[in-house]
Design a protein around this motif. Structure first.
Motif, PDB file in Angstrom:
ATOM      1  N   VAL A   1      31.430 -19.674  20.460  1.00 32.72           N
ATOM      2  CA  VAL A   1      31.540 -19.345  19.038  1.00 32.72           C
ATOM      3  C   VAL A   1      30.199 -18.973  18.394  1.00 32.72           C
ATOM      4  N   VAL A   2      29.096 -19.202  19.088  1.00 33.87           N
ATOM      5  CA  VAL A   2      27.773 -18.885  18.555  1.00 33.87           C
ATOM      6  C   VAL A   2      27.000 -18.085  19.603  1.00 33.87           C
ATOM      7  N   ASP A   3      26.385 -16.993  19.192  1.00 32.77           N
ATOM      8  CA  ASP A   3      25.615 -16.170  20.123  1.00 32.77           C
ATOM      9  C   ASP A   3      24.377 -16.924  20.600  1.00 32.77           C
ATOM     10  N   ALA A   4      24.057 -16.772  21.877  1.00 32.03           N
ATOM     11  CA  ALA A   4      22.899 -17.447  22.459  1.00 32.03           C
ATOM     12  C   ALA A   4      21.605 -16.786  21.997  1.00 32.03           C
ATOM     13  N   ASN A   5      20.560 -17.589  21.823  1.00 32.07           N
ATOM     14  CA  ASN A   5      19.259 -17.041  21.450  1.00 32.07           C
ATOM     15  C   ASN A   5      18.690 -16.160  22.552  1.00 32.07           C
ATOM     16  N   ASN A   6      18.920 -16.573  23.802  1.00 32.73           N
ATOM     17  CA  ASN A   6      18.415 -15.833  24.954  1.00 32.73           C
ATOM     18  C   ASN A   6      19.505 -15.819  26.025  1.00 32.73           C
ATOM     19  N   PRO A   7      20.239 -14.722  26.172  1.00 32.07           N
ATOM     20  CA  PRO A   7      21.357 -14.674  27.123  1.00 32.07           C
ATOM     21  C   PRO A   7      20.961 -15.001  28.558  1.00 32.07           C
ATOM     22  N   ASP A   8      19.711 -14.715  28.933  1.00 29.25           N
ATOM     23  CA  ASP A   8      19.272 -14.997  30.301  1.00 29.25           C
ATOM     24  C   ASP A   8      19.009 -16.484  30.520  1.00 29.25           C
ATOM     25  N   ASP A   9      18.690 -17.175  29.447  1.00 27.19           N
ATOM     26  CA  ASP A   9      18.484 -18.621  29.498  1.00 27.19           C
ATOM     27  C   ASP A   9      19.012 -19.196  28.188  1.00 27.19           C
ATOM     28  N   PRO A  10      20.346 -19.232  28.049  1.00 28.25           N
ATOM     29  CA  PRO A  10      20.944 -19.532  26.745  1.00 28.25           C
ATOM     30  C   PRO A  10      20.535 -20.888  26.178  1.00 28.25           C
ATOM     31  N   LYS A  11      20.035 -20.821  24.958  1.00 31.10           N
ATOM     32  CA  LYS A  11      19.690 -22.031  24.221  1.00 31.10           C
ATOM     33  C   LYS A  11      20.324 -21.927  22.839  1.00 31.10           C
ATOM     34  N   PRO A  13      24.240 -28.523  39.151  1.00 32.52           N
ATOM     35  CA  PRO A  13      25.069 -29.594  39.741  1.00 32.52           C
ATOM     36  C   PRO A  13      24.420 -30.266  40.937  1.00 32.52           C
ATOM     37  N   GLU A  14      23.575 -29.538  41.631  1.00 30.04           N
ATOM     38  CA  GLU A  14      22.917 -30.069  42.825  1.00 30.04           C
ATOM     39  C   GLU A  14      22.113 -31.334  42.522  1.00 30.04           C
ATOM     40  N   ARG A  15      21.660 -31.467  41.280  1.00 26.07           N
ATOM     41  CA  ARG A  15      20.894 -32.655  40.901  1.00 26.07           C
ATOM     42  C   ARG A  15      21.685 -33.926  41.141  1.00 26.07           C
ATOM     43  N   VAL A  16      22.986 -33.829  40.957  1.00 28.02           N
ATOM     44  CA  VAL A  16      23.862 -35.001  41.109  1.00 28.02           C
ATOM     45  C   VAL A  16      24.540 -35.023  42.469  1.00 28.02           C
ATOM     46  N   THR A  17      25.056 -33.870  42.914  1.00 26.97           N
ATOM     47  CA  THR A  17      25.883 -33.830  44.120  1.00 26.97           C
ATOM     48  C   THR A  17      25.075 -33.810  45.416  1.00 26.97           C
ATOM     49  N   ARG A  18      23.810 -33.372  45.326  1.00 23.34           N
ATOM     50  CA  ARG A  18      22.947 -33.224  46.511  1.00 23.34           C
ATOM     51  C   ARG A  18      23.517 -32.203  47.491  1.00 23.34           C
ATOM     52  N   ILE A  19      24.360 -31.316  46.982  1.00 27.14           N
ATOM     53  CA  ILE A  19      24.903 -30.216  47.765  1.00 27.14           C
ATOM     54  C   ILE A  19      24.312 -28.927  47.215  1.00 27.14           C
ATOM     55  N   GLU A  20      23.841 -28.059  48.101  1.00 24.76           N
ATOM     56  CA  GLU A  20      23.230 -26.808  47.636  1.00 24.76           C
ATOM     57  C   GLU A  20      24.242 -26.027  46.797  1.00 24.76           C
ATOM     58  N   THR A  21      23.916 -25.827  45.531  1.00 22.69           N
ATOM     59  CA  THR A  21      24.834 -25.228  44.572  1.00 22.69           C
ATOM     60  C   THR A  21      24.055 -24.280  43.661  1.00 22.69           C
ATOM     61  N   PRO A  22      24.631 -23.112  43.337  1.00 19.08           N
ATOM     62  CA  PRO A  22      23.959 -22.205  42.398  1.00 19.08           C
ATOM     63  C   PRO A  22      23.765 -22.869  41.034  1.00 19.08           C
ATOM     64  N   ARG A  23      22.836 -22.339  40.292  1.00 17.47           N
ATOM     65  CA  ARG A  23      22.638 -22.798  38.921  1.00 17.47           C
ATOM     66  C   ARG A  23      23.626 -22.071  38.005  1.00 17.47           C
ATOM     67  N   TYR A  24      23.848 -22.651  36.830  1.00 14.85           N
ATOM     68  CA  TYR A  24      24.769 -22.082  35.849  1.00 14.85           C
ATOM     69  C   TYR A  24      24.102 -21.965  34.494  1.00 14.85           C
ATOM     70  N   LYS A  25      24.458 -20.906  33.785  1.00 16.91           N
ATOM     71  CA  LYS A  25      24.062 -20.754  32.390  1.00 16.91           C
ATOM     72  C   LYS A  25      25.217 -21.264  31.526  1.00 16.91           C
ATOM     73  N   ILE A  26      24.893 -22.063  30.526  1.00 17.10           N
ATOM     74  CA  ILE A  26      25.937 -22.659  29.686  1.00 17.10           C
ATOM     75  C   ILE A  26      25.963 -21.951  28.335  1.00 17.10           C
ATOM     76  N   PHE A  27      27.100 -21.332  28.024  1.00 15.34           N
ATOM     77  CA  PHE A  27      27.245 -20.566  26.791  1.00 15.34           C
ATOM     78  C   PHE A  27      28.204 -21.251  25.817  1.00 15.34           C
ATOM     79  N   SER A  28      27.944 -21.029  24.543  1.00 15.78           N
ATOM     80  CA  SER A  28      28.902 -21.361  23.490  1.00 15.78           C
ATOM     81  C   SER A  28      29.900 -20.215  23.383  1.00 15.78           C
TER      82      SER A  28
END
Length: 515
Positions: free
Chosen positions: A224-234, A207-222
């Protein structure tokens, strides 16, 4: 949960479907950890519904409070009188919904200030942000309408960028988890020729890319479908984020994109939703509601006249259907006698309903049926409704297309035979889950014809709410048209509860050290 309460910040809340589901999640110890701190909604009637439900949550565990609420449902008190009997709970409810309708983007100072207060007061305990930006700019129907607007520019439509308001709240609240919902069309919506969804995903991850406020990163999960890589879900395809509600106990083909964002420092991988083996059908969830008749919209409305018109229509329909179905001869489509246009008497036990939905709809059984009133229709449309419902019954659940209607039933519509309005009249088949309940149900009932030709009508607000899985004691405020819009725009609460359970399990794993 050893962490105590989980602060919930509900954005673009509508009548409260997502918040209702999340707040109804019970932990293993019987507690309800999710507590809504603020719900933001700009539409006045939805805001009123939202506030009424917030009030109900605060008094429902009090025998006296529940008795007064039920009396309000029966019409014994006005809403103002009900709130006056419980001033503390009423004030808390109004504060929860910011007293008046508010819009992200227009009222950010007040909204952001309240969220900041809540986050500070909540301390280090977990918090969750939920909600989905309005979908008009992303939906296929909305994009079709926009294409017909002279000089329309997608890059100038603020609705395409409301997700950035969501990002601002993420930067302020920095929640452990967020749930963001939107229409399927968001996957293909374009801006300046480029598909928007990949950029939206990247912005939600950082979110920091848009808000310019220091913000943690987030992993985005589905969900209904298991992620290929839980640490960096794709995921292999963006449609992996699409939830088909009919697979999860909702009696409706509501297909929505729902993203589960998990703050990068949160451990564990959220599980996916559990699919149900059997799908719930329209008749299963509507059959126990009181039977009603439609009315006339362009002439005097009496029971006797309605019975006469619908009885004559039944004779015509049976004659027409004999040409298409051999078993039409034995079909009984004569109207039920002495039906009212509204009903509020208590419901008999719903024997057809799937067990999981009986408990969900009727957990706090209301003393009456709410929002169950039919609307009037043109007399010519009543004949088409009867034909459509009878055709659907004889065909085993297939609603007739335009080409299935006899020529003398064709409406005076210039596009009737073009193919673009093939589903102009659509019956919700008894033996299937319904099609998507949309806000268009507020305009007319043509897409939402009741499966019973003997009632010859479109669905009521309560029936639409059942298909959306709102509990039976959920009171929709406003005019009937406003109520239809609220129901059509909502997230199914029963689906939201299942998502809430996934979130709770993840928070339990992180805050109490147990899976």
């Amino acid at each position: 949960m050893e962490t105590g309460e989980v602060l919930v910040i509900d954005l673009f809340a509508g009548p409260g479907g997502l918040g209702e589901g999340i707040s109804s999640v019970a932990d293993v110890d019987g507690s309800y950890p999710f507590r809504i701190g603020v719900s933001v909604e700009k539409e006045p009637s939805a805001h009123k519904t939202l506030t009424t439900r917030a009030f109900y949550r605060k008094i429902k565990n009090s025998e006296l409070g529940l008795a007064y609420y039920n009396d309000y449902l029966m019409g014994a008190y006005t809403r103002e009188e009900l709130f006056a009997y419980f001033p503390i709970e009423a004030e808390e409810s109004l504060r929860e919904t910011l007293y008046t309708p508010h819009a992200l983007g227009d009222d950010n100072k007040e909204i952001h200030s309240r969220i900041s207060e809540l986050v500070k007061a909540h301390g280090d305990k977990p918090r969750v942000v939920i909600g989905g930006p309005p979908c008009q700019a992303y939906s296929l129907a909305g994009r079709s309408r926009n294409a017909g607007i002279k000089d329309y520019k997608a890059e100038k439509d603020h609705r395409n960028f409301l997700y950035k308001e969501y990002l601002k709240v993420l930067s302020i609240a920095q929640p452990d988890v967020f749930v963001m919902e939107n229409v399927r069309g968001i996957l293909s919506a374009k801006l300046d020729g480029e598909v928007m969804f990949p950029k939206i995903l990247e912005d939600l991850r950082a979110p920091e890319r848009v808000t310019r406020i220091e913000t943690p990163r987030y992993k985005i999960f589905s969900l209904v479908v298991d992620a290929n890589n839980p640490d960096d879900p794709k995921y292999d395809d963006f449609t992996d984020f699409l939830i088909k509600s009919e697979n999860y106990g909702v009696p409706q083909a509501r297909h929505r994109v729902i993203l589960l964002g998990v703050r990068a420092d949160i451990e564990g991988t959220p599980r996916t939703l559990n699919r149900l083996e059997h799908k719930s059908t329209v008749e299963q969830v509507l059959a126990d509601l009181p039977k009603l008749r439609s009315g006339f919209s362009k002439r005097k409305d009496t029971v006797k006249d309605w019975e006469s018109v619908v009885s004559n229509n039944a004779t015509i329909v049976k004659r027409l259907l004999k040409k298409q179905f051999k078993k039409a001869q034995s079909l009984d489509v004569k109207p039920l006698k002495k039906l009212a246009r509204s009903a509020s008497q208590p419901i008999k036990f719903p024997s057809q309903m799937p067990e999981h939905l009986i408990e969900w709809y009727r957990a706090a059984e209301p003393p009456c049926v709410l929002n169950h009133e039919t609307r009037g229709h043109m007399e010519s449309d009543l004949l088409r409704y009867a034909y459509s419902a009878a055709f659907t019954k004889l065909s085993g659940g297939i609603s007739p297309k335009a080409h299935d209607f006899p020529a003398d039933l064709a409406p005076a519509h210039e596009n009737w035979n073009s193919g673009s309005h093939a589903d102009r009249f659509r019956t919700q088949a008894a033996n299937k889950y319904s099609t998507t309940v949309t806000s268009h149900i507020s305009k007319d009932g043509h897409y939402f014809i009741h499966y019973d030709p003997k009632q010859c009508r479109s669905l009521t607000v309560r029936e639409a709410a059942r298909l959306q899985t709102f509990p039976d004691n959920y009171k929709f405020e406003g005019t009937r048209t406003q109520q239809y819009v609220q129901v059509g725009n909502a997230v199914p609460p029963y689906l939201a509860q299942q998502i809430g359970k996934v979130v709770m399990e993840l928070l339990n794993y992180n805050y109490s050290g147990c899976e």
